[in-house]
Motif scaffolding. Structure first.
Motif, mmCIF file in Angstrom:
data_model
loop_
_atom_site.group_PDB
_atom_site.id
_atom_site.type_symbol
_atom_site.label_atom_id
_atom_site.label_comp_id
_atom_site.label_asym_id
_atom_site.label_seq_id
_atom_site.Cartn_x
_atom_site.Cartn_y
_atom_site.Cartn_z
ATOM 1 N N ASP A 65 0.817 -1.219 0.000
ATOM 2 C CA ASP A 65 0.000 0.000 0.000
ATOM 3 C C ASP A 65 0.849 1.267 0.000
ATOM 4 O O ASP A 65 0.451 2.281 -0.571
ATOM 5 N N GLN A 66 2.014 1.200 0.638
ATOM 6 C CA GLN A 66 2.823 2.416 0.767
ATOM 7 C C GLN A 66 4.313 2.079 0.852
ATOM 8 O O GLN A 66 4.695 1.040 1.398
ATOM 9 N N VAL A 67 5.103 2.958 0.293
ATOM 10 C CA VAL A 67 6.558 2.813 0.320
ATOM 11 C C VAL A 67 7.168 4.143 0.737
ATOM 12 O O VAL A 67 6.819 5.193 0.180
ATOM 13 N N THR A 68 8.056 4.096 1.705
ATOM 14 C CA THR A 68 8.758 5.299 2.142
ATOM 15 C C THR A 68 10.246 5.125 1.872
ATOM 16 O O THR A 68 10.851 4.142 2.314
ATOM 17 N N TYR A 69 10.822 6.041 1.127
ATOM 18 C CA TYR A 69 12.264 6.053 0.902
ATOM 19 C C TYR A 69 12.868 6.975 1.947
ATOM 20 O O TYR A 69 12.568 8.173 1.978
ATOM 21 N N LYS A 70 13.705 6.430 2.801
ATOM 22 C CA LYS A 70 14.315 7.215 3.863
ATOM 23 C C LYS A 70 15.775 7.475 3.511
ATOM 24 O O LYS A 70 16.506 6.547 3.147
ATOM 25 N N PHE A 71 16.190 8.725 3.603
ATOM 26 C CA PHE A 71 17.536 9.112 3.188
ATOM 27 C C PHE A 71 18.513 9.073 4.367
ATOM 28 O O PHE A 71 18.224 9.591 5.454
ATOM 29 N N PHE A 72 19.670 8.479 4.122
ATOM 30 C CA PHE A 72 20.716 8.382 5.131
ATOM 31 C C PHE A 72 21.988 9.060 4.640
ATOM 32 O O PHE A 72 22.302 9.023 3.445
ATOM 33 N N SER A 73 22.724 9.641 5.568
ATOM 34 C CA SER A 73 23.910 10.416 5.203
ATOM 35 C C SER A 73 25.087 9.570 4.774
ATOM 36 O O SER A 73 25.915 9.995 3.967
ATOM 37 N N ASP A 74 25.196 8.370 5.303
ATOM 38 C CA ASP A 74 26.339 7.517 4.954
ATOM 39 C C ASP A 74 26.017 6.059 5.285
ATOM 40 O O ASP A 74 24.931 5.734 5.786
ATOM 41 N N THR A 75 26.993 5.198 5.007
ATOM 42 C CA THR A 75 26.803 3.766 5.215
ATOM 43 C C THR A 75 26.557 3.417 6.678
ATOM 44 O O THR A 75 25.724 2.555 6.991
ATOM 45 N N ASN A 76 27.284 4.064 7.573
ATOM 46 C CA ASN A 76 27.124 3.763 8.996
ATOM 47 C C ASN A 76 25.719 4.088 9.485
ATOM 48 O O ASN A 76 25.117 3.325 10.252
ATOM 49 N N ALA A 77 25.197 5.240 9.068
ATOM 50 C CA ALA A 77 23.849 5.626 9.476
ATOM 51 C C ALA A 77 22.827 4.634 8.931
ATOM 52 O O ALA A 77 21.863 4.263 9.618
ATOM 53 N N LEU A 78 23.046 4.200 7.687
ATOM 54 C CA LEU A 78 22.136 3.233 7.080
ATOM 55 C C LEU A 78 22.181 1.905 7.834
ATOM 56 O O LEU A 78 21.143 1.283 8.096
ATOM 57 N N LEU A 79 23.377 1.473 8.198
ATOM 58 C CA LEU A 79 23.528 0.212 8.928
ATOM 59 C C LEU A 79 22.800 0.272 10.267
ATOM 60 O O LEU A 79 22.130 -0.687 10.674
ATOM 61 N N LEU A 80 22.909 1.404 10.944
ATOM 62 C CA LEU A 80 22.204 1.565 12.212
ATOM 63 C C LEU A 80 20.691 1.478 12.006
ATOM 64 O O LEU A 80 19.968 0.925 12.839
ATOM 65 N N GLY A 81 20.216 2.028 10.888
ATOM 66 C CA GLY A 81 18.795 1.952 10.572
ATOM 67 C C GLY A 81 18.354 0.517 10.358
ATOM 68 O O GLY A 81 17.265 0.113 10.803
ATOM 69 N N LEU A 82 19.181 -0.260 9.693
ATOM 70 C CA LEU A 82 18.877 -1.672 9.475
ATOM 71 C C LEU A 82 18.861 -2.434 10.794
ATOM 72 O O LEU A 82 17.920 -3.172 11.096
ATOM 73 N N GLN A 83 19.918 -2.242 11.559
ATOM 74 C CA GLN A 83 20.032 -2.972 12.822
ATOM 75 C C GLN A 83 18.959 -2.552 13.827
ATOM 76 O O GLN A 83 18.521 -3.358 14.648
ATOM 77 N N GLY A 84 18.523 -1.292 13.723
ATOM 78 C CA GLY A 84 17.508 -0.805 14.646
ATOM 79 C C GLY A 84 16.087 -1.109 14.216
ATOM 80 O O GLY A 84 15.130 -0.843 14.944
ATOM 81 N N GLY A 85 15.928 -1.651 13.006
ATOM 82 C CA GLY A 85 14.608 -2.053 12.537
ATOM 83 C C GLY A 85 13.797 -0.984 11.840
ATOM 84 O O GLY A 85 12.630 -1.208 11.517
ATOM 85 N N SER A 86 14.415 0.183 11.564
ATOM 86 C CA SER A 86 13.664 1.257 10.904
ATOM 87 C C SER A 86 13.733 1.179 9.384
ATOM 88 O O SER A 86 13.075 1.956 8.689
ATOM 89 N N VAL A 87 14.509 0.238 8.856
ATOM 90 C CA VAL A 87 14.645 0.058 7.407
ATOM 91 C C VAL A 87 14.328 -1.399 7.061
ATOM 92 O O VAL A 87 14.808 -2.316 7.724
ATOM 93 N N ASP A 88 13.518 -1.588 6.022
ATOM 94 C CA ASP A 88 13.123 -2.943 5.614
ATOM 95 C C ASP A 88 13.913 -3.469 4.431
ATOM 96 O O ASP A 88 14.100 -4.673 4.288
ATOM 97 N N VAL A 89 14.338 -2.553 3.564
ATOM 98 C CA VAL A 89 15.049 -2.945 2.341
ATOM 99 C C VAL A 89 16.112 -1.901 2.026
ATOM 100 O O VAL A 89 15.880 -0.699 2.190
ATOM 101 N N THR A 90 17.253 -2.355 1.549
ATOM 102 C CA THR A 90 18.273 -1.417 1.083
ATOM 103 C C THR A 90 19.340 -2.167 0.312
ATOM 104 O O THR A 90 19.410 -3.390 0.356
ATOM 105 N N SER A 91 20.158 -1.422 -0.385
ATOM 106 C CA SER A 91 21.292 -1.998 -1.078
ATOM 107 C C SER A 91 22.509 -1.756 -0.206
ATOM 108 O O SER A 91 22.682 -0.665 0.340
ATOM 109 N N VAL A 92 23.321 -2.777 -0.034
ATOM 110 C CA VAL A 92 24.495 -2.669 0.834
ATOM 111 C C VAL A 92 25.722 -3.232 0.144
ATOM 112 O O VAL A 92 25.612 -3.969 -0.835
ATOM 113 N N ASP A 93 26.906 -2.872 0.668
ATOM 114 C CA ASP A 93 28.124 -3.458 0.120
ATOM 115 C C ASP A 93 28.357 -4.798 0.805
ATOM 116 O O ASP A 93 27.650 -5.164 1.756
ATOM 117 N N ASN A 94 29.341 -5.512 0.308
ATOM 118 C CA ASN A 94 29.586 -6.854 0.822
ATOM 119 C C ASN A 94 29.918 -6.840 2.306
ATOM 120 O O ASN A 94 29.438 -7.672 3.080
#
Length: 558
Positions: free
Chosen positions: A270-299
């Motif tokens: 029903d809905q998709v939210t694209y959330k912007f992160f400043s860098d890889t570390n911030a994105l990783l914290l979002g993943l680990q904290g459960g606020s992000v469901d999908v993303t592209s990451v490096d190895n």
């Protein structure tokens, strides 16, 4: 054009689709793209940075692509949709958050620059045709593939019956004419061959080309928008599976399900939210904290996301390359460019930065464009330190020189690649240093201003055609951000574009790649492996042969 490392993910729009390349940043058909690993633009992307620019044009394609061309397809749903519909455990509805390491640069599809932006807009806009997961072109706004005249100069298209824009207006031939005329006026790559767009009747258009071209259909992935609608960059309106809800700068972009989408079984969410992160570390914290469901990451990041996610590997469909400013000393000397080509070892880069995951290349064309990709160039410059030193000496640099490599700081994969290259160049006396810049600065100064010596970014294409990857090498191309100029290449490229015999055209496009390699225009490293992190229970991810991310097929298991 340029591909930014995707944070969210991939492929081209065809998003690019809507645009063209560095990232659009890159320009025309080449988006600077960043490997999808960490996230990424036109020509440039975090992993594969790619950014494509509608106005400048750019783009890219993946390893699974079949052939960029007008592959026959039925008028029904795409293969991706059919596959999704076949699933029996689909839970309708729900919402997700997709993490992006770059903010969308434009909401207007004709102005989009980065590959990530085009990838997002892939879900909002559609062209007359669009790519499916196998690289075939299938009808979208059109009800069937275009009818091409015997002389390959006229394309007649019938529109899909009952199709509506997100604002409820019916899609008409006038909208198609307006869209294509607008794109031509903005000099979007690949469309300069259009001589005229004629409304045949309310549901049909005829596109007349200046020169014969049997391979023009990929350019009809350009977004179709409502005639005379002026608010595309603030309240975009298209025909895609999702419609615009809101955009908050530096925070998020929200889309909702298009309830009248022509593929009746899509989208599932029903809905998709694209959330912007400043860098890889911030994105990783979002993943680990459960606020992000999908993303592209490096190895590397993929190993840290935790057990709540599964990792899917695919191609980024953009070429990571060390771009050399051919008009700036010492890279105005072909022997210097060739010397660096012999000094740099792509295999060492791949093994060090990404544990060997990725596909080595020796050309700006992605391996996924199988018919046109010249794999004979992959090892054209085998590591040869002695040869590199000899060439530097012949060029007047027996003791090497100082070099600054500009790298978008938000793409860790490119930063790591630069570190390896710095060490490799030391072996031939070249003292290289890394200059980290934020992506907006990279776009304005490096890509647009061409104020640099060397830069690392991934470049994609806006559609599944060789022109999408090679047109930026034409001497006069506005997205030729490395200032490559070759009369030999220009002549070969023009001949290839105008050739109507498919076999001969393929050979000519390979010759253009061979000329680029001979001139060592840039140093081509790899099609970086893309890693997509999906929260457990979320299914339907569909890799494409372009730098796009189709959200319509995602669903939660029931």
């Amino acid at each position: 054009m340029f591909k930014q490392k995707r944070s969210f993910w991939p492929v081209s729009l065809l998003s690019a689709i809507m645009v063209a390349s560095l990232l659009a940043a890159c320009g025309d058909n080449t988006a600077t793209t960043a490997p999808a690993a960490t996230t990424a633009a036109a020509t440039t992307a975090s992993s594969t940075t790619a950014a494509s620019a509608a106005t400048t044009a750019a783009s890219t394609t993946t390893g699974a692509a079949t052939v960029a061309g007008t592959t026959a397809a039925t008028t029904g749903t795409t293969a991706a949709a059919t596959t999704a519909a076949a699933a029996t455990n689909i839970k309708k509805g729900g919402s997700i958050v997709i993490g992006l390491q770059t903010e969308v640069d434009h909401l207007d599809p004709y102005q989009a620059t980065s590959a990530d932006t085009r990838s997002v807009l892939f879900n909002v806009f559609e062209g007359l045709v669009k790519p499916d997961k196998d690289g075939n072109l299938v009808p979208a706004v059109a009800e069937s593939l275009p009818v091409i005249s015997a002389d390959a100069k006229t394309y007649t298209v019938k529109l899909r019956s009952g199709l509506k824009f997100h604002n409820g207006a019916n899609v008409s031939a006038e909208d198609v004419k307006y869209s294509l005329d607008t794109a031509v006026g903005l000099k979007i790559a690949g469309l300069s061959n259009i001589s005229a767009v004629e409304v045949v009747d309310p549901t049909s258009v005829k596109i007349t080309l200046k020169a014969a071209d049997n391979n023009f259909t990929p350019y009809l992935t350009m977004a179709i928008v409502p005639k005379d609608y002026k608010d595309q960059n603030t309240k975009p309106v298209g025909t895609g599976p999702f419609s615009f809800v809101s955009f908050t700068p530096q925070q998020s972009l929200v889309l909702k399900k298009n309830a009248t989408y022509w593929q009746k079984d899509l989208p599932h969410l029903d809905q998709v939210t694209y959330k912007f992160f400043s860098d890889t570390n911030a994105l990783l914290l979002g993943l680990q904290g459960g606020s992000v469901d999908v993303t592209s990451v490096d190895n590397n990041t993929s190993k840290q996301v935790g057990s709540n996610f599964k990792i899917v590997q695919a191609n980024s469909n953009a070429v990571q390359q060390l771009n050399l400013n051919n008009s700036v000393k010492p890279f105005d000397n072909i022997k210097v460019r060739q010397a660096l080509s012999y000094a740099i070892d792509p295999d060492e880069i791949m093994n060090t930065v990404n544990f060997g995951k990725g596909t080595r290349v020796g050309t700006p064309v992605i391996p996924g464009l199988k018919a046109y990709f010249d794999d004979s160039l992959t090892n054209a410059y085998k590591k040869d330190t002695a040869k590199a030193k000899q060439l530097l000496s012949e060029a007047g640099f027996p003791n090497g020189f100082n070099l600054t490599i500009s790298v978008p700081s938000n793409y860790q994969v490119h930063v790591d690649t630069a570190t390896v290259i710095v060490n490799q160049l030391k072996t031939i006396g070249v003292n290289a240093q890394i200059s980290l810049v934020d992506f907006p600065t990279w776009l304005s100064k490096v890509y647009t201003g061409r104020e640099y010596q060397a830069t690392i970014i991934s470049v994609d294409g806006s559609n599944l055609s060789p022109q999408s990857f090679l047109s930026r090498y034409v001497s006069t191309a506005t997205n030729n951000f490395f200032n490559y100029k070759s009369a030999e290449f220009d002549a070969l490229y023009a001949k290839a574009v105008n050739e109507t015999d498919k076999a001969k055209q393929i050979d000519l496009f390979k010759q253009t790649q061979q000329q680029i390699s001979k001139d060592a225009a840039n140093i081509y490293i790899q099609d970086i492996a893309s890693f997509v992190a999906l929260k457990n229970g979320l299914e339907g991810y569909t890799p494409y042969p372009l730098y796009v991310f189709d959200v319509s097929t995602l669903y939660f298991k029931s």
